[in-house]
Design a protein around this motif. Structure first.
Motif, PDB file in Angstrom:
ATOM      1  N   ASP A   1       0.663  -1.758   0.191  1.00 51.34           N
ATOM      2  CA  ASP A   1      -0.083   0.377  -0.030  1.00 51.34           C
ATOM      3  C   ASP A   1       0.994   1.291  -0.085  1.00 51.34           C
ATOM      4  O   ASP A   1       0.309   2.431   0.447  1.00 51.34           O
ATOM      5  N   TRP A   2       2.298   1.519   0.083  1.00 52.57           N
ATOM      6  CA  TRP A   2       2.615   2.223  -0.048  1.00 52.57           C
ATOM      7  C   TRP A   2       3.203   2.887  -1.612  1.00 52.57           C
ATOM      8  O   TRP A   2       4.228   2.867  -2.075  1.00 52.57           O
ATOM      9  N   GLY A   3       2.020   3.295  -1.919  1.00 47.48           N
ATOM     10  CA  GLY A   3       1.902   4.495  -3.014  1.00 47.48           C
ATOM     11  C   GLY A   3       0.930   5.681  -2.756  1.00 47.48           C
ATOM     12  O   GLY A   3       0.782   5.373  -2.222  1.00 47.48           O
ATOM     13  N   PRO A   4       0.456   6.120  -4.070  1.00 44.38           N
ATOM     14  CA  PRO A   4       0.617   5.894  -5.705  1.00 44.38           C
ATOM     15  C   PRO A   4       2.478   5.714  -5.709  1.00 44.38           C
ATOM     16  O   PRO A   4       2.843   6.672  -4.586  1.00 44.38           O
ATOM     17  N   PRO A   5       2.903   5.848  -6.620  1.00 44.14           N
ATOM     18  CA  PRO A   5       2.283   4.773  -7.753  1.00 44.14           C
ATOM     19  C   PRO A   5       2.021   3.759  -7.343  1.00 44.14           C
ATOM     20  O   PRO A   5       2.702   2.512  -6.982  1.00 44.14           O
ATOM     21  N   PHE A   6       1.085   2.895  -8.353  1.00 42.67           N
ATOM     22  CA  PHE A   6       0.149   1.507  -8.434  1.00 42.67           C
ATOM     23  C   PHE A   6       0.367   0.776  -9.790  1.00 42.67           C
ATOM     24  O   PHE A   6      -0.214   1.723 -10.642  1.00 42.67           O
ATOM     25  N   ILE A   7       0.940  -0.531  -9.600  1.00 43.56           N
ATOM     26  CA  ILE A   7       0.493  -1.323 -10.711  1.00 43.56           C
ATOM     27  C   ILE A   7      -0.067  -2.553 -10.283  1.00 43.56           C
ATOM     28  O   ILE A   7       0.793  -3.000  -9.249  1.00 43.56           O
ATOM     29  N   ASP A   8      -1.263  -2.907 -10.900  1.00 43.07           N
ATOM     30  CA  ASP A   8      -1.605  -4.048 -10.714  1.00 43.07           C
ATOM     31  C   ASP A   8      -2.202  -4.351  -9.325  1.00 43.07           C
ATOM     32  O   ASP A   8      -1.914  -5.390  -8.794  1.00 43.07           O
ATOM     33  N   GLY A   9      -2.494  -2.832  -8.202  1.00 44.35           N
ATOM     34  CA  GLY A   9      -2.995  -2.848  -7.292  1.00 44.35           C
ATOM     35  C   GLY A   9      -2.168  -2.772  -6.473  1.00 44.35           C
ATOM     36  O   GLY A   9      -2.337  -2.757  -5.172  1.00 44.35           O
ATOM     37  N   ALA A  10      -0.090  -3.032  -6.706  1.00 45.68           N
ATOM     38  CA  ALA A  10       0.424  -2.788  -5.219  1.00 45.68           C
ATOM     39  C   ALA A  10       0.732  -1.949  -5.596  1.00 45.68           C
ATOM     40  O   ALA A  10       1.078  -1.261  -7.062  1.00 45.68           O
ATOM     41  N   ALA A  11       1.571  -1.159  -4.587  1.00 48.10           N
ATOM     42  CA  ALA A  11       2.005  -0.226  -5.137  1.00 48.10           C
ATOM     43  C   ALA A  11       3.981  -0.333  -6.004  1.00 48.10           C
ATOM     44  O   ALA A  11       4.467  -1.279  -6.047  1.00 48.10           O
ATOM     45  N   ALA A  12       4.426   0.762  -6.589  1.00 52.60           N
ATOM     46  CA  ALA A  12       4.924   0.177  -6.985  1.00 52.60           C
ATOM     47  C   ALA A  12       6.755  -0.262  -6.237  1.00 52.60           C
ATOM     48  O   ALA A  12       7.389  -1.005  -6.988  1.00 52.60           O
ATOM     49  N   LEU A  13       6.690   0.440  -6.050  1.00 55.59           N
ATOM     50  CA  LEU A  13       7.735  -0.040  -4.484  1.00 55.59           C
ATOM     51  C   LEU A  13       7.881  -1.261  -4.060  1.00 55.59           C
ATOM     52  O   LEU A  13       8.801  -2.282  -3.970  1.00 55.59           O
ATOM     53  N   PHE A  14       6.527  -1.752  -3.582  1.00 53.28           N
ATOM     54  CA  PHE A  14       6.043  -3.310  -3.658  1.00 53.28           C
ATOM     55  C   PHE A  14       7.313  -4.525  -4.807  1.00 53.28           C
ATOM     56  O   PHE A  14       7.733  -5.368  -4.747  1.00 53.28           O
ATOM     57  N   HIS A  15       6.647  -4.330  -6.182  1.00 48.80           N
ATOM     58  CA  HIS A  15       7.150  -4.885  -7.277  1.00 48.80           C
ATOM     59  C   HIS A  15       8.427  -4.689  -7.305  1.00 48.80           C
ATOM     60  O   HIS A  15       9.460  -5.469  -7.370  1.00 48.80           O
ATOM     61  N   ALA A  16       9.465  -3.452  -6.789  1.00 49.97           N
ATOM     62  CA  ALA A  16      10.454  -3.571  -6.923  1.00 49.97           C
ATOM     63  C   ALA A  16      11.368  -4.297  -5.916  1.00 49.97           C
ATOM     64  O   ALA A  16      12.520  -5.090  -6.548  1.00 49.97           O
ATOM     65  N   ILE A  17      10.670  -4.362  -5.422  1.00 49.59           N
ATOM     66  CA  ILE A  17      11.315  -5.013  -3.848  1.00 49.59           C
ATOM     67  C   ILE A  17      11.053  -6.720  -3.819  1.00 49.59           C
ATOM     68  O   ILE A  17      11.852  -7.046  -3.179  1.00 49.59           O
ATOM     69  N   ASN A  18      10.074  -7.105  -4.269  1.00 44.34           N
ATOM     70  CA  ASN A  18       9.507  -8.373  -4.378  1.00 44.34           C
ATOM     71  C   ASN A  18       9.412  -8.388  -5.316  1.00 44.34           C
ATOM     72  O   ASN A  18       8.958 -10.450  -5.631  1.00 44.34           O
ATOM     73  N   HIS A  19       9.416  -8.365  -6.257  1.00 47.23           N
ATOM     74  CA  HIS A  19       9.493  -9.097  -7.981  1.00 47.23           C
ATOM     75  C   HIS A  19       9.945 -10.536  -7.864  1.00 47.23           C
ATOM     76  O   HIS A  19      11.326 -10.967  -6.781  1.00 47.23           O
ATOM     77  N   GLY A  20       9.883 -11.599  -8.404  1.00 45.57           N
ATOM     78  CA  GLY A  20      10.033 -12.951  -8.740  1.00 45.57           C
ATOM     79  C   GLY A  20       9.745 -13.654  -7.348  1.00 45.57           C
ATOM     80  O   GLY A  20      10.496 -15.016  -7.072  1.00 45.57           O
ATOM     81  N   LYS A  21       9.010 -13.707  -6.004  1.00 46.27           N
ATOM     82  CA  LYS A  21       9.085 -14.632  -5.126  1.00 46.27           C
ATOM     83  C   LYS A  21       7.632 -14.699  -5.078  1.00 46.27           C
ATOM     84  O   LYS A  21       6.690 -14.765  -6.246  1.00 46.27           O
TER      85      LYS A  21
END
Length: 393
Positions: free
Chosen positions: A59-79
């Motif tokens: 929830d640390w956004g905006p911006p959001f990508i597919d319902g999750a904050a861009a920061l979440f994608h940056a730190i949690n990709h591939g998990k």
């Protein structure tokens, strides 16, 4: 073997941590950042999230990508993501079983004492699986009066002394607007885990690794602490400059600001010649770096006057030609578009093409790890808790 074939062979080598499974009982930034590093190096990372909203970082956004904050994608990709309530004994038991079956590494950054009350502490898990590498990412460490105090990066920047020397002379205390203690602690966790895995290859035994935000802050301030212990003087606030090297800061030109880094007496002499003030190089107040540090204010005023006479482009070209380290102060859009950033190919798309993230700043044999999976949906991989599941990530 041709260069093209060599590069292709390197790209198809297994990543260094292929076959390693990491269970990440973490949220926010420190443990997830460590998990991202290990995952990008080839480990399988299973992320444990709270049932309901999951990791706070979603929830640390905006911006959001597919319902999750861009920061979440940056730190949690591939998990992978498993959502559960650790306070539910049945679900905690399932997680213990998953760790015993599959995990080589556990990362956790819950509040002090949190995992133990769920039966998921290091001593509890390592008793059943002695080969386990278990890493606590805490706020203030495992001992001392603050050991149970919750910690966040800005708080630790304050308590760890970093804010005391941030900002310019006479300005209020300020913080570094990057979560350097969270990310630094994640990096130290990854270093500790890699060292423990290396030793496990020799002994077969696991290891308990402890890192914390406060210890990370102390390490960032290591030079200032050493200076203080040597002379008793507190560090000053030098804005874009630094305490022990002068001139080593930003200067305003006629139209923009540039950064200039003059790290020795030879470079200072060259700088004075370029600026048209050669006499300053032989002035007893400025002839050595120690003298320049002692007479910082007077020198910077003289240099600043010279820089303001011409535009930034002129000084950047002239300083570069003279071999004096310098550069523009770029905004993020300029950084992203810069030809050096593009040449390094460090900006990578996630496998679902939803987000662009910064890849690992490491290359092996000239090839950067290209393990940029997509960010998981909350609880998308709960089936991994099934004792019969053999799925790999």
């Amino acid at each position: 073997m041709s260069e093209d074939v060599t590069v292709q062979t390197r790209q198809h080598k297994p990543l260094p941590l292929a076959g390693i499974c990491v269970v990440e009982i973490g949220h926010s930034l420190a443990a997830p950042y460590a998990g991202m590093i290990l995952g990008s190096l080839g480990a399988q990372v299973i992320k444990i999230e709270n049932a309901g909203k999951g990791d706070y970082a979603r929830d640390w956004g905006p911006p959001f990508i597919d319902g999750a904050a861009a920061l979440f994608h940056a730190i949690n990709h591939g998990k992978s993501s498993i959502s559960m309530s650790l306070s539910n004994p049945e679900e905690a038991t399932l997680l213990k079983g998953l760790i015993e079956r599959r995990a080589d590494v556990v990362l956790q950054n819950l509040r002090a004492g949190g995992v133990e009350k769920y039966g998921l502490g290091a001593a509890q898990l390592m008793a059943d699986k002695p080969s386990l590498v278990y890493c606590n990412l805490g706020a203030f460490g495992t001992v001392g009066p603050l050991r149970e105090k919750p910690g966040y990066d800005p708080l630790v920047q304050a308590l760890g002394g970093l804010m005391s020397f941030m900002g310019g002379p006479g300005q209020p205390a300020s913080r570094i607007p990057v979560s350097i203690n969270d990310m630094g602690t994640g990096l130290w966790a990854a270093v500790g885990v890699l060292a423990a895995l290396f030793r496990r290859q020799l002994t077969g035994a696991g290891e308990l690794v402890d890192v914390s935000l406060y210890e990370t802050a102390l390490s960032w301030g290591g030079m200032q602490i050493a200076d203080y212990l040597a002379c008793g003087a507190l560090p000053g606030r030098w804005g874009s400059g630094t305490a022990g090297i002068v001139p080593h800061q930003a200067f305003d030109c006629a139209d923009a600001t540039i950064m200039v880094a003059v790290g020795n007496d030879g470079l200072f002499r060259k700088l004075c010649a370029v600026l048209g003030v050669p006499a300053l190089a032989d002035d007893s107040r400025f002839i050595t770096n120690g003298a320049r540090v002692s007479n910082r204010v007077a020198l910077i005023e003289l240099l600043q006057e010279a820089f303001r006479a011409k535009p930034a482009s002129y000084w950047l070209d002239t300083l570069d030609t003279a071999g004096i380290p310098c550069g523009p102060i770029q905004s993020i859009d300029q950084v992203v578009g810069h030809e050096q950033t593009q040449a390094l190919d460090i900006l990578r798309r996630t496998s679902d093409d939803a987000a662009t993230v910064v890849g690992l700043p490491i290359s092996f044999g000239g090839v950067r790890p290209d393990n940029i999976g997509r960010a998981p949906g909350l609880g998308e991989h709960n089936h991994l808790l099934d004792t019969t599941s053999q799925e790999t990530l």
